[in-house]
Design a protein around this motif. Structure first.
Motif, PDB file in Angstrom:
ATOM      1  N   GLU A   1      12.962  13.653 -12.099  1.00 55.74           N
ATOM      2  CA  GLU A   1      12.032  14.255 -10.965  1.00 55.74           C
ATOM      3  C   GLU A   1      11.361  13.029 -10.282  1.00 55.74           C
ATOM      4  N   SER A   2      11.085  13.563  -8.917  1.00 52.95           N
ATOM      5  CA  SER A   2      10.437  12.636  -7.875  1.00 52.95           C
ATOM      6  C   SER A   2       9.521  13.629  -6.967  1.00 52.95           C
ATOM      7  N   GLY A   3       8.657  12.704  -6.256  1.00 50.39           N
ATOM      8  CA  GLY A   3       7.958  13.564  -5.431  1.00 50.39           C
ATOM      9  C   GLY A   3       6.496  13.805  -5.549  1.00 50.39           C
ATOM     10  N   GLY A   4       5.817  13.559  -6.947  1.00 54.88           N
ATOM     11  CA  GLY A   4       4.685  13.657  -7.134  1.00 54.88           C
ATOM     12  C   GLY A   4       3.803  12.999  -6.568  1.00 54.88           C
ATOM     13  N   GLY A   5       2.537  12.939  -6.579  1.00 53.53           N
ATOM     14  CA  GLY A   5       1.596  12.011  -5.785  1.00 53.53           C
ATOM     15  C   GLY A   5       0.056  12.482  -5.727  1.00 53.53           C
ATOM     16  N   LEU A   6      -0.871  11.916  -5.199  1.00 52.18           N
ATOM     17  CA  LEU A   6      -2.158  12.199  -5.121  1.00 52.18           C
ATOM     18  C   LEU A   6      -2.415  12.756  -3.715  1.00 52.18           C
ATOM     19  N   VAL A   7      -2.760  14.188  -3.709  1.00 52.12           N
ATOM     20  CA  VAL A   7      -3.030  14.855  -2.202  1.00 52.12           C
ATOM     21  C   VAL A   7      -4.527  15.597  -2.493  1.00 52.12           C
ATOM     22  N   GLN A   8      -4.811  15.954  -1.471  1.00 57.40           N
ATOM     23  CA  GLN A   8      -5.926  16.756  -1.084  1.00 57.40           C
ATOM     24  C   GLN A   8      -5.671  18.411  -1.192  1.00 57.40           C
ATOM     25  N   ALA A   9      -6.730  19.088  -1.784  1.00 54.58           N
ATOM     26  CA  ALA A   9      -6.689  20.660  -1.971  1.00 54.58           C
ATOM     27  C   ALA A   9      -6.321  21.005  -0.552  1.00 54.58           C
ATOM     28  N   GLY A  10      -5.172  21.924  -0.437  1.00 57.30           N
ATOM     29  CA  GLY A  10      -4.654  22.547   0.755  1.00 57.30           C
ATOM     30  C   GLY A  10      -3.501  21.794   1.155  1.00 57.30           C
ATOM     31  N   ASP A  11      -3.160  20.713   0.539  1.00 59.99           N
ATOM     32  CA  ASP A  11      -1.859  19.860   1.218  1.00 59.99           C
ATOM     33  C   ASP A  11      -0.585  20.840   0.505  1.00 59.99           C
ATOM     34  N   SER A  12       0.577  19.908   0.995  1.00 61.63           N
ATOM     35  CA  SER A  12       1.694  20.517   0.225  1.00 61.63           C
ATOM     36  C   SER A  12       2.478  19.168  -0.417  1.00 61.63           C
TER      37      SER A  12
ATOM     38  N   TYR B   1       4.557  17.497 -13.727  1.00 59.92           N
ATOM     39  CA  TYR B   1       5.580  18.555 -13.481  1.00 59.92           C
ATOM     40  C   TYR B   1       6.997  17.962 -14.149  1.00 59.92           C
ATOM     41  N   TYR B   2       7.568  18.984 -14.890  1.00 62.44           N
ATOM     42  CA  TYR B   2       8.770  18.655 -15.364  1.00 62.44           C
ATOM     43  C   TYR B   2       9.774  19.703 -14.955  1.00 62.44           C
ATOM     44  N   CYS B   3      11.067  19.163 -14.665  1.00 63.78           N
ATOM     45  CA  CYS B   3      12.171  19.985 -14.219  1.00 63.78           C
ATOM     46  C   CYS B   3      12.781  20.049 -15.495  1.00 63.78           C
ATOM     47  N   ALA B   4      13.511  21.094 -16.096  1.00 61.30           N
ATOM     48  CA  ALA B   4      14.429  21.304 -17.106  1.00 61.30           C
ATOM     49  C   ALA B   4      15.895  22.498 -16.648  1.00 61.30           C
ATOM     50  N   ALA B   5      16.864  22.033 -17.628  1.00 63.47           N
ATOM     51  CA  ALA B   5      18.010  22.881 -17.450  1.00 63.47           C
ATOM     52  C   ALA B   5      18.139  23.661 -18.600  1.00 63.47           C
ATOM     53  N   GLY B   6      18.802  24.999 -18.389  1.00 58.57           N
ATOM     54  CA  GLY B   6      19.055  25.841 -19.653  1.00 58.57           C
ATOM     55  C   GLY B   6      20.033  26.794 -19.273  1.00 58.57           C
ATOM     56  N   ARG B   7      20.412  27.635 -20.289  1.00 60.55           N
ATOM     57  CA  ARG B   7      21.540  28.385 -19.989  1.00 60.55           C
ATOM     58  C   ARG B   7      21.252  29.881 -19.540  1.00 60.55           C
ATOM     59  N   THR B   8      20.043  30.185 -19.888  1.00 56.70           N
ATOM     60  CA  THR B   8      19.538  31.670 -19.586  1.00 56.70           C
ATOM     61  C   THR B   8      18.247  31.628 -18.784  1.00 56.70           C
ATOM     62  N   ILE B   9      18.116  32.697 -17.988  1.00 57.55           N
ATOM     63  CA  ILE B   9      16.688  32.921 -16.953  1.00 57.55           C
ATOM     64  C   ILE B   9      15.729  32.932 -18.077  1.00 57.55           C
ATOM     65  N   SER B  10      14.641  32.046 -18.187  1.00 60.42           N
ATOM     66  CA  SER B  10      13.721  32.221 -19.092  1.00 60.42           C
ATOM     67  C   SER B  10      12.379  31.734 -18.578  1.00 60.42           C
ATOM     68  N   THR B  11      11.157  32.048 -19.004  1.00 60.76           N
ATOM     69  CA  THR B  11       9.902  31.613 -18.701  1.00 60.76           C
ATOM     70  C   THR B  11       9.284  30.546 -19.974  1.00 60.76           C
ATOM     71  N   SER B  12      10.342  30.684 -20.886  1.00 60.05           N
ATOM     72  CA  SER B  12       9.881  29.978 -22.206  1.00 60.05           C
ATOM     73  C   SER B  12      10.370  28.467 -22.189  1.00 60.05           C
ATOM     74  N   ALA B  13       9.760  27.387 -22.560  1.00 60.76           N
ATOM     75  CA  ALA B  13      10.224  26.034 -22.488  1.00 60.76           C
ATOM     76  C   ALA B  13      11.302  25.846 -23.830  1.00 60.76           C
ATOM     77  N   THR B  14      11.037  26.676 -24.617  1.00 62.12           N
ATOM     78  CA  THR B  14      12.028  26.462 -25.792  1.00 62.12           C
ATOM     79  C   THR B  14      13.471  26.894 -25.435  1.00 62.12           C
ATOM     80  N   ASP B  15      13.847  27.631 -24.323  1.00 64.59           N
ATOM     81  CA  ASP B  15      14.869  27.961 -23.833  1.00 64.59           C
ATOM     82  C   ASP B  15      15.875  27.026 -22.822  1.00 64.59           C
ATOM     83  N   PHE B  16      15.066  25.792 -22.685  1.00 61.96           N
ATOM     84  CA  PHE B  16      15.721  25.042 -21.819  1.00 61.96           C
ATOM     85  C   PHE B  16      15.865  23.790 -22.814  1.00 61.96           C
TER      86      PHE B  16
END
Length: 122
Positions: free
Chosen positions: A6-17, A94-109
């Motif tokens: 992952e990359s792109g994180g940082g310190l920003v102010q509320a309302g930023d992108s 923030y973490y990215c993860a790869a899995g085999r099925t569409i899921s909202t559960s971390a255990t499926d990745f």
């Protein structure tokens, strides 16, 4: 061996992108569902967004819906999390993860990146 960075994180102010990227290697990226999760200090890891292998289906946590967009470029083996109108409560690793099925559960990745810190000041 699958590797996610992952990359792109940082310190920003509320309302930023912020635009987070996840670069994959050592895996058939286009066959994997990609998800983003986050973990704030003292809290459990929580689902943020997920995208199907082909990119045609996406799902979002209610807490970020309307502010966050997940996308992917299978040719570049990259997953993107575009975050707008950031709030202090979005502060987390923030973490990215790869899995085999569409899921909202971390255990499926199966594979996870090392994480990137996002800090939103008020």
């Amino acid at each position: 061996q699958a590797q996610l960075v992952e990359s792109g994180g940082g310190l920003v102010q509320a309302g930023d992108s912020l635009r987070l990227s996840c670069a994959a290697s050592g895996m058939p990226f286009s066959r994997y569902v990609m998800g983003w999760f986050r973990q704030a200090p003292g809290k459990e890891r929580e689902f943020v967004a997920v995208i199907s292998a082909g990119g045609g289906s996406t799902y979002y946590a209610d807490s970020v819906k309307g502010r966050v967009t997940i996308s992917r470029d299978n040719a570049k083996k990259t997953a993107i999390l575009q975050m707008n109108s950031l709030k202090p409560e979005d502060t987390a690793v923030y973490y990215c993860a790869a899995g085999r099925t569409i899921s909202t559960s971390a255990t499926d990745f199966d594979s996870w990146g090392q994480g990137t810190q996002v800090t939103v000041s008020s």
